[in-house]
Motif scaffolding. Structure first.
Motif, PDB file in Angstrom:
ATOM      1  N   LEU A   2     -45.170   5.397   9.662  1.00  0.00           N
ATOM      2  CA  LEU A   2     -44.471   6.561   9.097  1.00  0.00           C
ATOM      3  C   LEU A   2     -43.825   6.217   7.759  1.00  0.00           C
ATOM      4  CD1 LEU A   2     -42.893   7.844  12.434  1.00  0.00           C
ATOM      5  CD2 LEU A   2     -44.810   8.886  11.200  1.00  0.00           C
ATOM      6  N   ILE A   3     -43.262   5.010   7.670  1.00  0.00           N
ATOM      7  CA  ILE A   3     -42.646   4.567   6.405  1.00  0.00           C
ATOM      8  C   ILE A   3     -43.724   4.416   5.332  1.00  0.00           C
ATOM      9  CG2 ILE A   3     -41.474   2.627   5.277  1.00  0.00           C
ATOM     10  CD1 ILE A   3     -39.971   2.238   8.040  1.00  0.00           C
ATOM     11  N   TYR A   4     -44.852   3.786   5.711  1.00  0.00           N
ATOM     12  CA  TYR A   4     -45.942   3.537   4.757  1.00  0.00           C
ATOM     13  C   TYR A   4     -46.462   4.850   4.166  1.00  0.00           C
ATOM     14  CZ  TYR A   4     -50.434   2.069   2.849  1.00  0.00           C
ATOM     15  OH  TYR A   4     -51.485   1.845   2.010  1.00  0.00           O
ATOM     16  N   TYR A   5     -46.645   5.868   5.034  1.00  0.00           N
ATOM     17  CA  TYR A   5     -47.180   7.148   4.560  1.00  0.00           C
ATOM     18  C   TYR A   5     -46.083   8.105   4.085  1.00  0.00           C
ATOM     19  CZ  TYR A   5     -51.901   5.974   5.978  1.00  0.00           C
ATOM     20  OH  TYR A   5     -53.133   5.376   6.080  1.00  0.00           O
ATOM     21  N   ASN A   6     -44.842   7.605   4.048  1.00  0.00           N
ATOM     22  CA  ASN A   6     -43.725   8.406   3.560  1.00  0.00           C
ATOM     23  C   ASN A   6     -43.572   9.720   4.333  1.00  0.00           C
ATOM     24  OD1 ASN A   6     -41.539   8.420   1.888  1.00  0.00           O
ATOM     25  ND2 ASN A   6     -42.551   9.588   0.288  1.00  0.00           N
ATOM     26  N   ILE A   7     -43.763   9.632   5.640  1.00  0.00           N
ATOM     27  CA  ILE A   7     -43.614  10.804   6.504  1.00  0.00           C
ATOM     28  C   ILE A   7     -42.176  10.802   7.031  1.00  0.00           C
ATOM     29  CG2 ILE A   7     -44.399  11.910   8.652  1.00  0.00           C
ATOM     30  CD1 ILE A   7     -47.119  10.384   8.190  1.00  0.00           C
ATOM     31  N   PRO A   8     -41.414  11.856   6.769  1.00  0.00           N
ATOM     32  CA  PRO A   8     -40.031  11.877   7.250  1.00  0.00           C
ATOM     33  C   PRO A   8     -39.995  11.751   8.775  1.00  0.00           C
ATOM     34  CG  PRO A   8     -40.484  13.757   5.815  1.00  0.00           C
ATOM     35  CD  PRO A   8     -41.792  13.093   6.100  1.00  0.00           C
ATOM     36  N   PHE A   9     -39.083  10.911   9.272  1.00  0.00           N
ATOM     37  CA  PHE A   9     -38.971  10.791  10.724  1.00  0.00           C
ATOM     38  C   PHE A   9     -37.532  10.540  11.145  1.00  0.00           C
ATOM     39  CE2 PHE A   9     -39.481   6.389   9.474  1.00  0.00           C
ATOM     40  CZ  PHE A   9     -38.857   5.621  10.444  1.00  0.00           C
ATOM     41  N   HIS A  10     -37.275  10.867  12.385  1.00  0.00           N
ATOM     42  CA  HIS A  10     -35.952  10.711  12.983  1.00  0.00           C
ATOM     43  C   HIS A  10     -36.166  10.003  14.316  1.00  0.00           C
ATOM     44  CE1 HIS A  10     -31.769  11.969  13.810  1.00  0.00           C
ATOM     45  NE2 HIS A  10     -32.178  11.984  15.060  1.00  0.00           N
ATOM     46  N   VAL A  11     -35.403   8.953  14.566  1.00  0.00           N
ATOM     47  CA  VAL A  11     -35.569   8.207  15.813  1.00  0.00           C
ATOM     48  C   VAL A  11     -34.673   8.817  16.890  1.00  0.00           C
ATOM     49  CG1 VAL A  11     -35.408   5.949  16.946  1.00  0.00           C
ATOM     50  CG2 VAL A  11     -36.080   6.093  14.526  1.00  0.00           C
ATOM     51  N   VAL A  12     -35.255   9.115  18.037  1.00  0.00           N
ATOM     52  CA  VAL A  12     -34.486   9.561  19.194  1.00  0.00           C
ATOM     53  C   VAL A  12     -34.619   8.483  20.263  1.00  0.00           C
ATOM     54  CG1 VAL A  12     -34.366  11.241  21.076  1.00  0.00           C
ATOM     55  CG2 VAL A  12     -34.668  12.033  18.729  1.00  0.00           C
ATOM     56  N   PHE A  13     -33.493   7.870  20.586  1.00  0.00           N
ATOM     57  CA  PHE A  13     -33.471   6.868  21.656  1.00  0.00           C
ATOM     58  C   PHE A  13     -33.253   7.616  22.969  1.00  0.00           C
ATOM     59  CE2 PHE A  13     -32.139   4.295  17.960  1.00  0.00           C
ATOM     60  CZ  PHE A  13     -33.103   3.296  18.031  1.00  0.00           C
ATOM     61  N   THR A  14     -34.256   7.565  23.851  1.00  0.00           N
ATOM     62  CA  THR A  14     -34.202   8.319  25.108  1.00  0.00           C
ATOM     63  C   THR A  14     -33.606   7.481  26.236  1.00  0.00           C
ATOM     64  OG1 THR A  14     -36.443   7.604  25.733  1.00  0.00           O
ATOM     65  CG2 THR A  14     -36.269   9.658  24.470  1.00  0.00           C
ATOM     66  N   LYS A  15     -33.251   8.190  27.307  1.00  0.00           N
ATOM     67  CA  LYS A  15     -32.779   7.561  28.553  1.00  0.00           C
ATOM     68  C   LYS A  15     -31.495   6.756  28.345  1.00  0.00           C
ATOM     69  CE  LYS A  15     -37.596   7.502  30.015  1.00  0.00           C
ATOM     70  NZ  LYS A  15     -38.684   6.935  30.752  1.00  0.00           N
ATOM     71  N   VAL A  16     -30.641   7.217  27.418  1.00  0.00           N
ATOM     72  CA  VAL A  16     -29.409   6.464  27.124  1.00  0.00           C
ATOM     73  C   VAL A  16     -28.440   6.469  28.298  1.00  0.00           C
ATOM     74  CG1 VAL A  16     -29.565   6.754  24.628  1.00  0.00           C
ATOM     75  CG2 VAL A  16     -28.263   8.404  25.958  1.00  0.00           C
TER      76      VAL A  16
END
Length: 195
Positions: free
Chosen positions: A130-144
């Motif tokens: 995602l970083i390489y292709y410059n695609i915006p992303f948001h990390v969701v940490f599940t099962k917290v």
């Protein structure tokens, strides 16, 4: 966002099958069994719109969920499932890669990572992609909810370091069970679809 309408429109495997109405799309990516279906169901306040399964590797298509006739959640096949043949995994990989790099309606990717464990090499590879292709992303940490509050800060720091994400990459701690992170996840999604 108040969800008044949500339905699965199509399960697609080729671009010809993708919806033609040019609405914004939020892609959901993550390991098999990371909780993508539970994430969708919790956000849309539907019990079984997205099928949850105890067997990982069930999603083998791009599943387009139309929300309020405003945008789509697109559930992409989970990665890292060992029991699927190498050929099959490569086919899914190509389908996901083509979708994320060529589909103009993709506004952002929600990268779901299981908070109970350190990010896997597949999670790291997806973040790098995602970083390489410059695609915006948001990390969701599940099962917290499965990690005690006293251990969360240390776990979070290790996860961020392992993913090697930039300082400006946002993340949300999320639990489909308790609803923690619900408002923040929606805020991020609403901002992305307006861009």
């Amino acid at each position: 966002m108040k969800v008044n309408f949500a339905e699965i429109v199509i399960s697609a495997v080729t671009p010809k099958q993708y919806p033609k109405n040019f609405l914004p799309e939020i892609a959901l990516a993550g390991r098999s069994n990371v909780g993508k279906s539970s994430f969708i169901n919790r956000l849309l306040k539907r019990k079984n719109l997205a099928r949850t399964s105890s067997k990982p590797g069930k999603t083998q298509t791009l599943n387009f969920y139309l929300v309020n006739e405003l945008f789509f959640f697109v559930d992409v096949p989970g990665y890292g499932y060992a029991k699927v043949s190498k050929t099959e995994r490569e086919k899914w990989g190509k389908m996901i890669e083509d979708y994320l790099t060529t589909r103009k309606m993709v506004k952002a990717v929600v990268l779901l990572v299981d908070f109970r464990h350190l990010p896997t090499s597949d999670d790291i590879q997806m973040a790098n992609f995602l970083i390489y292709y410059n695609i915006p992303f948001h990390v969701v940490f599940t099962k917290v909810d499965k990690v005690s509050k006293s251990k969360r800060q240390g776990q979070l720091q290790q996860a961020i370091n392992a993913l090697e994400i930039r300082d400006d990459t946002e993340y949300t701690l999320f639990s489909a069970t308790t609803g923690e992170g619900f408002d923040k996840a929606w805020q991020v999604i609403e901002e992305a679809i307006k861009k």
